[in-house]
Design a protein around this motif. Sequence first.
Motif, PDB file in Angstrom:
ATOM      1  N   LYS A   1      10.549  -3.324  -8.650  1.00 52.58           N
ATOM      2  CA  LYS A   1      11.519  -2.249  -8.749  1.00 52.58           C
ATOM      3  C   LYS A   1      12.676  -2.669  -9.647  1.00 52.58           C
ATOM      4  CE  LYS A   1      14.253   0.768  -5.847  1.00 52.58           C
ATOM      5  NZ  LYS A   1      14.680   1.075  -4.499  1.00 52.58           N
ATOM      6  N   ALA A   2      13.174  -1.733 -10.441  1.00 50.79           N
ATOM      7  CA  ALA A   2      14.280  -2.022 -11.356  1.00 50.79           C
ATOM      8  C   ALA A   2      15.521  -2.430 -10.561  1.00 50.79           C
ATOM      9  CB  ALA A   2      14.587  -0.810 -12.213  1.00 50.79           C
ATOM     10  N   THR A   3      16.233  -3.444 -11.051  1.00 47.86           N
ATOM     11  CA  THR A   3      17.456  -3.879 -10.393  1.00 47.86           C
ATOM     12  C   THR A   3      18.652  -3.066 -10.861  1.00 47.86           C
ATOM     13  OG1 THR A   3      17.800  -5.596 -12.064  1.00 47.86           O
ATOM     14  CG2 THR A   3      16.652  -6.234 -10.047  1.00 47.86           C
ATOM     15  N   ALA A   4      18.536  -2.447 -12.047  1.00 51.41           N
ATOM     16  CA  ALA A   4      19.619  -1.613 -12.564  1.00 51.41           C
ATOM     17  C   ALA A   4      19.031  -0.515 -13.444  1.00 51.41           C
ATOM     18  CB  ALA A   4      20.591  -2.450 -13.375  1.00 51.41           C
ATOM     19  N   VAL A   5      19.675   0.634 -13.416  1.00 51.84           N
ATOM     20  CA  VAL A   5      19.317   1.732 -14.299  1.00 51.84           C
ATOM     21  C   VAL A   5      20.573   2.065 -15.090  1.00 51.84           C
ATOM     22  CG1 VAL A   5      18.546   4.120 -14.452  1.00 51.84           C
ATOM     23  CG2 VAL A   5      17.579   2.613 -12.714  1.00 51.84           C
ATOM     24  N   VAL A   6      20.481   1.936 -16.401  1.00 55.94           N
ATOM     25  CA  VAL A   6      21.628   2.140 -17.285  1.00 55.94           C
ATOM     26  C   VAL A   6      21.390   3.398 -18.107  1.00 55.94           C
ATOM     27  CG1 VAL A   6      22.979   1.135 -19.143  1.00 55.94           C
ATOM     28  CG2 VAL A   6      21.969  -0.348 -17.415  1.00 55.94           C
TER      29      VAL A   6
ATOM     30  N   GLU B   1      18.233  -8.952 -23.184  1.00 55.15           N
ATOM     31  CA  GLU B   1      18.307  -9.546 -24.512  1.00 55.15           C
ATOM     32  C   GLU B   1      18.602  -8.436 -25.520  1.00 55.15           C
ATOM     33  OE1 GLU B   1      15.372 -11.767 -27.558  1.00 55.15           O
ATOM     34  OE2 GLU B   1      15.039 -12.151 -25.433  1.00 55.15           O
ATOM     35  N   ARG B   2      19.845  -8.425 -26.017  1.00 55.42           N
ATOM     36  CA  ARG B   2      20.309  -7.335 -26.869  1.00 55.42           C
ATOM     37  C   ARG B   2      19.448  -7.154 -28.114  1.00 55.42           C
ATOM     38  NH1 ARG B   2      26.522  -8.732 -27.468  1.00 55.42           N
ATOM     39  NH2 ARG B   2      25.503 -10.653 -28.066  1.00 55.42           N
ATOM     40  N   GLY B   3      19.153  -8.241 -28.785  1.00 60.26           N
ATOM     41  CA  GLY B   3      18.387  -8.166 -30.029  1.00 60.26           C
ATOM     42  C   GLY B   3      17.026  -7.519 -29.840  1.00 60.26           C
ATOM     43  N   ARG B   4      16.356  -7.885 -28.766  1.00 59.01           N
ATOM     44  CA  ARG B   4      15.032  -7.329 -28.495  1.00 59.01           C
ATOM     45  C   ARG B   4      15.110  -5.829 -28.217  1.00 59.01           C
ATOM     46  NH1 ARG B   4      12.636  -9.417 -23.538  1.00 59.01           N
ATOM     47  NH2 ARG B   4      11.583  -7.516 -22.990  1.00 59.01           N
ATOM     48  N   PHE B   5      16.092  -5.428 -27.392  1.00 58.61           N
ATOM     49  CA  PHE B   5      16.247  -4.002 -27.105  1.00 58.61           C
ATOM     50  C   PHE B   5      16.584  -3.235 -28.370  1.00 58.61           C
ATOM     51  CE2 PHE B   5      18.856  -0.297 -26.441  1.00 58.61           C
ATOM     52  CZ  PHE B   5      18.041   0.453 -25.624  1.00 58.61           C
TER      53      PHE B   5
ATOM     54  N   ASP C   1      13.889 -10.127 -14.010  1.00 53.36           N
ATOM     55  CA  ASP C   1      13.616 -11.192 -14.974  1.00 53.36           C
ATOM     56  C   ASP C   1      14.226 -10.944 -16.355  1.00 53.36           C
ATOM     57  OD1 ASP C   1      12.009  -9.141 -15.825  1.00 53.36           O
ATOM     58  OD2 ASP C   1      10.139 -10.297 -15.812  1.00 53.36           O
ATOM     59  N   GLY C   2      15.010  -9.889 -16.507  1.00 49.85           N
ATOM     60  CA  GLY C   2      15.651  -9.585 -17.787  1.00 49.85           C
ATOM     61  C   GLY C   2      14.817  -8.673 -18.667  1.00 49.85           C
TER      62      GLY C   2
END
Length: 144
Positions: free
Chosen positions: A6-11, A36-40, A65-66
């Motif tokens: 399950k997602a730990t956060a929904v932004v 990881e900003r670059g990957r997103f 796990d990020g």
Amino acid sequence: MAKRAKATAVVKVIVTGGQANPAPPLGPVLSQHRVERGRFINQFNEHTRDQMGVPLPVVIQVYRDGSFKFEVKSPTASYLVKRAAGIVKGADNPKRETVGTITRKQAREIAEKKMADLNAGDLESATHIIEGTARSCGIEVVEQ
């Protein structure tokens, strides 16, 4: 395939299509949730390359796990209404000034595009929501 936790956060954030960068508001929000900003940014820009410059609501599900998963919604209703009216900016005081017009047919077409993202039971209700958005931008809705 293993079942994802399950997602730990929904932004929820609005990002310009094809032009995401680590500057605010996106960078700090992603860092706060250890994404990881670059990957997103690379994935988002690749996914929205055909919608360059369009403000797009994005729902990002962040996992422990990020890792992340994101869903790009249709462009904002105010953007679609202003584009249909041929203006860049809405009225400073929409109760007193009118900066453009759209037809009910245009409002209905926008409602059809936004139907999945609106809290409306049918197309008529969705059209009323779009007309309200137009009025709040200082755009008059005319019959034709």
